[in-house]
Write an enzyme that holds these catalytic residues in place. Structure first.
Site, mmCIF file in Angstrom:
data_model
loop_
_atom_site.group_PDB
_atom_site.id
_atom_site.type_symbol
_atom_site.label_atom_id
_atom_site.label_comp_id
_atom_site.label_asym_id
_atom_site.label_seq_id
_atom_site.Cartn_x
_atom_site.Cartn_y
_atom_site.Cartn_z
ATOM 1 N N GLN A 142 0.842 -1.235 0.013
ATOM 2 C CA GLN A 142 0.129 0.019 0.020
ATOM 3 C C GLN A 142 0.670 1.350 0.144
ATOM 4 O O GLN A 142 1.692 1.644 0.906
ATOM 5 C CB GLN A 142 -0.899 -0.195 1.137
ATOM 6 C CG GLN A 142 -1.886 1.385 1.296
ATOM 7 C CD GLN A 142 -2.322 1.276 2.902
ATOM 8 O OE1 GLN A 142 -1.956 0.683 3.674
ATOM 9 N NE2 GLN A 142 -3.598 1.999 2.825
ATOM 10 N N GLY A 143 0.889 1.857 -1.094
ATOM 11 C CA GLY A 143 1.748 3.096 -1.349
ATOM 12 C C GLY A 143 0.977 4.488 -0.935
ATOM 13 O O GLY A 143 0.352 5.137 -1.869
ATOM 14 N N TYR A 144 0.499 4.585 0.318
ATOM 15 C CA TYR A 144 -0.143 5.754 0.607
ATOM 16 C C TYR A 144 0.817 7.037 1.247
ATOM 17 O O TYR A 144 1.036 8.151 0.825
ATOM 18 C CB TYR A 144 -1.300 5.672 1.714
ATOM 19 C CG TYR A 144 -2.650 5.131 1.146
ATOM 20 C CD1 TYR A 144 -2.409 4.580 -0.024
ATOM 21 C CD2 TYR A 144 -3.592 5.143 1.904
ATOM 22 C CE1 TYR A 144 -3.732 3.868 -0.822
ATOM 23 C CE2 TYR A 144 -4.770 4.514 1.423
ATOM 24 C CZ TYR A 144 -4.723 3.980 0.015
ATOM 25 O OH TYR A 144 -5.940 3.363 -0.600
ATOM 26 N N SER A 145 1.412 6.536 2.269
ATOM 27 C CA SER A 145 2.221 7.515 3.152
ATOM 28 C C SER A 145 3.545 8.054 2.183
ATOM 29 O O SER A 145 4.170 7.478 1.679
ATOM 30 C CB SER A 145 2.738 6.848 4.321
ATOM 31 O OG SER A 145 1.772 6.554 5.205
ATOM 32 N N SER A 177 4.751 -1.095 3.966
ATOM 33 C CA SER A 177 4.899 -2.470 4.458
ATOM 34 C C SER A 177 5.146 -3.670 3.532
ATOM 35 O O SER A 177 4.295 -3.642 2.390
ATOM 36 C CB SER A 177 3.743 -2.979 5.343
ATOM 37 O OG SER A 177 3.656 -2.248 6.468
ATOM 38 N N GLU A 260 -12.528 -2.492 7.906
ATOM 39 C CA GLU A 260 -11.899 -2.625 9.214
ATOM 40 C C GLU A 260 -11.173 -3.838 9.438
ATOM 41 O O GLU A 260 -11.338 -4.757 8.532
ATOM 42 C CB GLU A 260 -13.209 -2.912 10.070
ATOM 43 C CG GLU A 260 -13.995 -1.575 10.495
ATOM 44 C CD GLU A 260 -15.365 -1.880 11.192
ATOM 45 O OE1 GLU A 260 -15.660 -3.221 11.435
ATOM 46 O OE2 GLU A 260 -16.118 -1.036 11.374
ATOM 47 N N SER A 380 -2.748 7.069 13.726
ATOM 48 C CA SER A 380 -2.100 7.166 15.070
ATOM 49 C C SER A 380 -3.271 7.264 16.194
ATOM 50 O O SER A 380 -4.326 7.403 15.788
ATOM 51 C CB SER A 380 -1.278 8.428 14.957
ATOM 52 O OG SER A 380 -1.946 9.497 14.761
ATOM 53 N N GLU A 382 -3.793 9.562 18.073
ATOM 54 C CA GLU A 382 -4.343 11.102 18.042
ATOM 55 C C GLU A 382 -5.432 11.171 17.034
ATOM 56 O O GLU A 382 -6.311 11.811 17.320
ATOM 57 C CB GLU A 382 -3.185 12.230 17.854
ATOM 58 C CG GLU A 382 -2.382 12.330 18.858
ATOM 59 C CD GLU A 382 -1.254 11.046 19.038
ATOM 60 O OE1 GLU A 382 -1.097 10.192 18.120
ATOM 61 O OE2 GLU A 382 -0.540 11.085 20.108
HETATM 62 C C1 LIG Z 1 4.961 -0.366 11.157
HETATM 63 C C2 LIG Z 1 4.268 0.398 10.478
HETATM 64 C C3 LIG Z 1 3.714 0.263 9.207
HETATM 65 C C4 LIG Z 1 3.231 1.101 8.057
HETATM 66 N N1 LIG Z 1 2.769 0.505 6.879
HETATM 67 C C5 LIG Z 1 2.320 1.564 5.865
HETATM 68 C C6 LIG Z 1 2.212 0.848 4.588
HETATM 69 O O1 LIG Z 1 2.154 -0.298 4.280
HETATM 70 N N2 LIG Z 1 1.775 1.762 3.741
HETATM 71 C C7 LIG Z 1 1.431 3.178 4.314
HETATM 72 O O2 LIG Z 1 1.209 4.070 3.091
HETATM 73 N N3 LIG Z 1 1.948 3.728 5.376
HETATM 74 C C8 LIG Z 1 2.354 2.686 6.257
HETATM 75 N N4 LIG Z 1 2.655 3.266 7.356
HETATM 76 C C9 LIG Z 1 2.638 4.838 7.794
HETATM 77 C C10 LIG Z 1 1.605 5.182 8.693
HETATM 78 O O3 LIG Z 1 0.363 5.339 8.045
HETATM 79 C C11 LIG Z 1 1.806 6.615 9.197
HETATM 80 O O4 LIG Z 1 3.098 6.534 9.905
HETATM 81 C C12 LIG Z 1 0.806 7.291 10.002
HETATM 82 O O5 LIG Z 1 -0.069 7.527 9.275
HETATM 83 C C13 LIG Z 1 1.556 8.579 10.591
HETATM 84 O O6 LIG Z 1 1.922 9.346 9.750
HETATM 85 P P1 LIG Z 1 3.260 10.116 10.136
HETATM 86 O O7 LIG Z 1 4.237 8.925 10.433
HETATM 87 O O8 LIG Z 1 3.555 10.861 8.916
HETATM 88 O O9 LIG Z 1 3.380 10.824 11.294
HETATM 89 P P2 LIG Z 1 2.546 12.228 11.133
HETATM 90 O O10 LIG Z 1 1.273 12.308 10.561
HETATM 91 O O11 LIG Z 1 3.829 13.262 11.008
HETATM 92 O O12 LIG Z 1 2.462 12.328 12.717
HETATM 93 C C14 LIG Z 1 3.355 12.689 13.869
HETATM 94 C C15 LIG Z 1 2.849 12.678 15.023
HETATM 95 O O13 LIG Z 1 1.795 13.946 14.948
HETATM 96 C C16 LIG Z 1 0.395 13.511 15.476
HETATM 97 N N5 LIG Z 1 -0.369 14.202 14.549
HETATM 98 C C17 LIG Z 1 -0.441 14.136 13.010
HETATM 99 N N6 LIG Z 1 -1.609 15.015 12.887
HETATM 100 C C18 LIG Z 1 -2.418 15.532 14.019
HETATM 101 C C19 LIG Z 1 -3.584 16.180 14.338
HETATM 102 N N7 LIG Z 1 -4.299 16.440 13.263
HETATM 103 N N8 LIG Z 1 -3.997 16.109 15.462
HETATM 104 C C20 LIG Z 1 -3.157 15.664 16.623
HETATM 105 N N9 LIG Z 1 -1.942 14.830 16.318
HETATM 106 C C21 LIG Z 1 -1.691 14.672 14.935
HETATM 107 C C22 LIG Z 1 0.565 12.117 15.156
HETATM 108 O O14 LIG Z 1 -0.541 11.208 15.980
HETATM 109 C C23 LIG Z 1 2.069 11.552 15.560
HETATM 110 O O15 LIG Z 1 1.958 11.482 16.836
HETATM 111 C C24 LIG Z 1 3.344 2.247 8.413
HETATM 112 C C25 LIG Z 1 3.598 2.788 9.570
HETATM 113 C C26 LIG Z 1 4.289 1.914 10.638
HETATM 114 C C27 LIG Z 1 4.596 2.390 11.881
#
Ligand SMILES: Cc1cc2nc3c(=O)[nH]c(=O)nc-3n(C[C@H](O)[C@H](O)[C@H](O)COP(=O)(O)OP(=O)(O)OC[C@H]3O[C@@H](n4cnc5c(N)ncnc54)[C@H](O)[C@@H]3O)c2cc1C
Length: 400
Positions: A142-145, A177, A260, A380, A382
């Protein structure tokens, strides 16, 4: 939209597995199949923090599961799935966990892309892609982030331009992932730079094995690499590999994110129970349980398990409408699992700071380290709270 808890469909899906007609027979069937087919070497392999283990054997296992019809058990029959009832899905996942069958390599295709294609894909896309997922022969990531687009996904900058009969893609994804194993990636890209940021996105299906795609595994706290950076440098995919209409990617992505964990939650909870029992055993064996603070935390962990089980039985298995139940469940299990990891290393004591040769980790260390991610991925903590505050409690986000 939230589905009221009292709809007949909900009640029907809430039947406890033990009460399901024919449940015992189906449980015997699943258990018998696993006993006959699960290779001993794969028992307990490939869980969180152990993604590197026995990859080839686990890929074979995906194909074995697929050939026996155990992938896509929740999908409708007309899409080639088994169309199993909710109680039977729960039974399958419980038996899978009870047998300590290996961590799945194909779950992203089965649990995310499959349902997305079933919701939004064309007949041709379903006929082309669902059989490979169901058969365990095609793996997806899944290429979202992206580096600057995680919680704020609509900020993503990967671009795709339609050039004749193909899309040309440039950009970077991160935390992807299982990208190392994946044959295909479903990604979000900006296809209309002029449109409002949520509107100019498209969901594309992109082959990974091509010169324009580079995968760089990221070494995690556990010493292993569950996820990678993925670079798209004039990567290509056919014009018809867009899910939904071009520009409709946000709606498709929301649909995917609303899928879900479903019945798999019950398998996950059985795995949690097993981890809890290991911590309890260790505390009894080394006397840590005599410390009242540890005893308190063990008791709290057990209570948390009961709360999660009851909540999952009452709230999951709805009609699939995006609601807040999945957020409540995530907020229960993510922090709970982290606390269990902290308890596991505290029970171990000072030895928990030492690793074996070549950074070999004990189960307690691996649990502690990998569970740091539990409150981040899949939205997350939050963000889950924001979803509940906005959708269930009607609060407005403070954008000042
Ligand atoms: C083990 C693992 C596997 C993953 N696998 C995939 C995958 O296969 N494909 C994919 O696309 N992504 C994947 N991800 C990425 C994951 O979806 C993101 O890490 C997640 O969405 C958080 O984004 P970020 O890391 O950019 O953190 P950020 O969005 O930068 O957040 C940093 C901190 O700020 C807080 N924050 C951000 N916005 C707000 C807000 N509006 N209000 C309050 N707090 C806020 C967050 O809760 C967090 O604590 C994976 C992550 C992990 C850890």
């Amino acid at each position: 939209m939230n589905v009221p808890l009292s709809t007949p469909e909900r009640r029907e899906r809430h039947i406890h597995p033990a009460a399901a007609t024919g449940g015992a027979r189906f449980r015997d069937e699943v258990r018998g199949w696993l006993e006959a087919n699960l290779p001993t070497a794969l028992v307990g392999a490939g869980g969180p923090g152990r993604e590197h283990e026995l990859i080839e054997e686990r890929l074979d296992w995906e194909r074995t599961l697929g050939a026996a019809g155990w992938i896509g058990i929740a999908w409708p029959r007309e899409e080639g799935g088994r169309g199993l009832s909710w109680p039977d899905q729960v039974i399958f996942h419980e038996e899978y966990a009870r047998a300590c069958a290996p961590g799945r390599v194909g779950h992203i295709g089965e649990q995310l892309l499959g349902p997305t294609l079933i919701m939004f894909g064309t007949r041709e896309q379903k006929d082309r892609f669902l059989p490979g997922i169901r058969g365990g022969t095609t793996l997806w990531c899944q290429g979202y982030s992206e580096p600057d687009a995680g919680s704020d996904l609509a900020a993503l900058r990967t671009r795709a331009v339609l050039d004749g009969d193909q899309w040309r893609i440039d950009g970077q994804k991160v935390w992807t992932s299982l990208a190392q194993q994946a044959d295909w990636c479903f990604l979000l890209a900006r296809t209309d730079a002029a449109a409002e940021r949520h509107r100019g996105l498209s969901c594309l299906l992109v082959p990974m094995n091509q010169p324009g795609v580079t995968v760089r595994p990221i070494r995690q706290l556990t010493g292993t690499s569950e996820f990678s950076e993925v670079f798209f440098d004039d990567a290509k995919t056919s014009a018809d590999n867009v899910v939904g209409a071009p520009g409709d990617g946000w709606r498709v992505a929301i649909g995917t994110l609303a899928v879900e964990r479903g019945a798999a939650t019950f398998g996950q909870q059985l795995a949690f129970t097993r981890e809890f029992e290991a911590v309890l055993r260790a505390a009894r064996d080394n006397g840590a349980i005599a410390d009242p603070a540890i005893a308190d935390r063990i008791t709290d962990a057990w209570i948390g398990l009961q709360v999660m089980r009851c909540t999952a039985e009452q709230t999951l298995g709805g009609a699939g409408a995006p609601g807040t139940e999945a957020s409540v469940n995530k907020l229960l299990w993510g922090p709970w699992h982290q606390r269990l990891g902290e308890l596991a290393v505290d029970v171990t004591g000072p030895d928990a700071t030492l690793t074996g040769p070549g950074y070999q980790l004990s189960d307690a260390q691996r649990l502690f380290l990998f569970s740091r991610a539990d409150t981040i991925y899949g939205g997350s903590s939050e963000i889950q709270r924001e979803i509940i505050a906005e959708r269930r409690l009607g609060m407005q986000r403070d954008r000042s």
